[in-house]
Write an enzyme that holds these catalytic residues in place. Structure first.
Site, PDB file in Angstrom:
ATOM      1  N   HIS A 138     -17.327 -50.867  20.056  1.00  0.00           N
ATOM      2  CA  HIS A 138     -18.726 -50.840  20.498  1.00  0.00           C
ATOM      3  C   HIS A 138     -18.830 -50.855  22.014  1.00  0.00           C
ATOM      4  O   HIS A 138     -17.862 -51.133  22.726  1.00  0.00           O
ATOM      5  CB  HIS A 138     -19.501 -52.017  19.898  1.00  0.00           C
ATOM      6  CG  HIS A 138     -19.043 -53.378  20.336  1.00  0.00           C
ATOM      7  ND1 HIS A 138     -19.417 -53.945  21.548  1.00  0.00           N
ATOM      8  CD2 HIS A 138     -18.251 -54.288  19.726  1.00  0.00           C
ATOM      9  CE1 HIS A 138     -18.881 -55.155  21.647  1.00  0.00           C
ATOM     10  NE2 HIS A 138     -18.156 -55.374  20.559  1.00  0.00           N
ATOM     11  N   CYS A 154     -13.251 -57.577  18.914  1.00  0.00           N
ATOM     12  CA  CYS A 154     -13.653 -56.170  18.847  1.00  0.00           C
ATOM     13  C   CYS A 154     -12.966 -55.358  19.939  1.00  0.00           C
ATOM     14  O   CYS A 154     -12.336 -55.907  20.837  1.00  0.00           O
ATOM     15  CB  CYS A 154     -15.166 -56.047  19.009  1.00  0.00           C
ATOM     16  SG  CYS A 154     -16.104 -56.639  17.577  1.00  0.00           S
TER      17      CYS A 154
END
Length: 179
Positions: A138, A154
């Protein structure tokens, strides 16, 4: 790339024409099409050591697939909470919120493809499921920290970088994450 092909063969999976590779050591993401590098991006993976175990906050290793693409049509820098756009750009938030790692611009949600390694539970019963851990690729509100470990597991990218990548990849494309 060769390790990805070997892992696909071992799992009985057909390699996809598009592939994302993530090097935790180099803090780089590569996007390949038909075996050729199309673009590389400086990224940020976990501040903690790589780990597939739930609640470790480590970036999980191994073979994954993109299982969801979230955020199409949203403006760059928009903040997501629980995979839903908030309608606010990260710069519109208070200083306390801006200090945190925010999920911005686009989300590529990952699912592990290796049972016992990054899917389901391992031999000792620990949860090692990338999908259940909500691990994504992301955008970030901390682009100045890309190139060094900083995330909570992440793979973080620049907002323009995730916009580009989002348009190139498809659900079920493979993602290989290694040390």
């Amino acid at each position: 790339m060769e390790r990805t092909k070997e892992k696909c063969a071992a799992l009985g999976l057909k390699p996809t024409s598009r592939l994302i590779t993530v090097s935790i050591a180099q803090q780089l993401l590569g996007f390949y099409r038909d075996g050729c590098l199309v673009k590389s991006h400086v990224i940020s993976t976990s501040l903690r050591p790589p780990s597939n175990i739930k609640d470790s906050l480590g970036t999980p290793r191994g073979l994954h697939e993109i299982t969801e693409k979230i955020g199409a049509g949203q403006p760059p820098g928009i903040v997501f909470k629980a995979r839903v756009a908030t309608g606010k750009h990260f710069s519109e938030l208070g200083a306390d919120e801006q200090a945190r790692n925010l999920i911005t611009t686009r989300i590529l949600r990952l699912r592990g493809l290796e049972p016992g390694h990054n899917a389901g539970t391992n031999a000792t019963g620990q949860v090692v499921d990338t999908f259940d851990r909500y691990v994504y690729i992301h955008g970030t509100n901390h682009e100045d920290r890309l190139g060094q470990p900083f995330s909570a597991g992440c793979v973080e990218m620049s907002n323009l970088g995730i916009l580009e990548l989002f348009e190139e990849v498809r659900v079920r494309d493979l993602v290989w994450i290694e040390d």
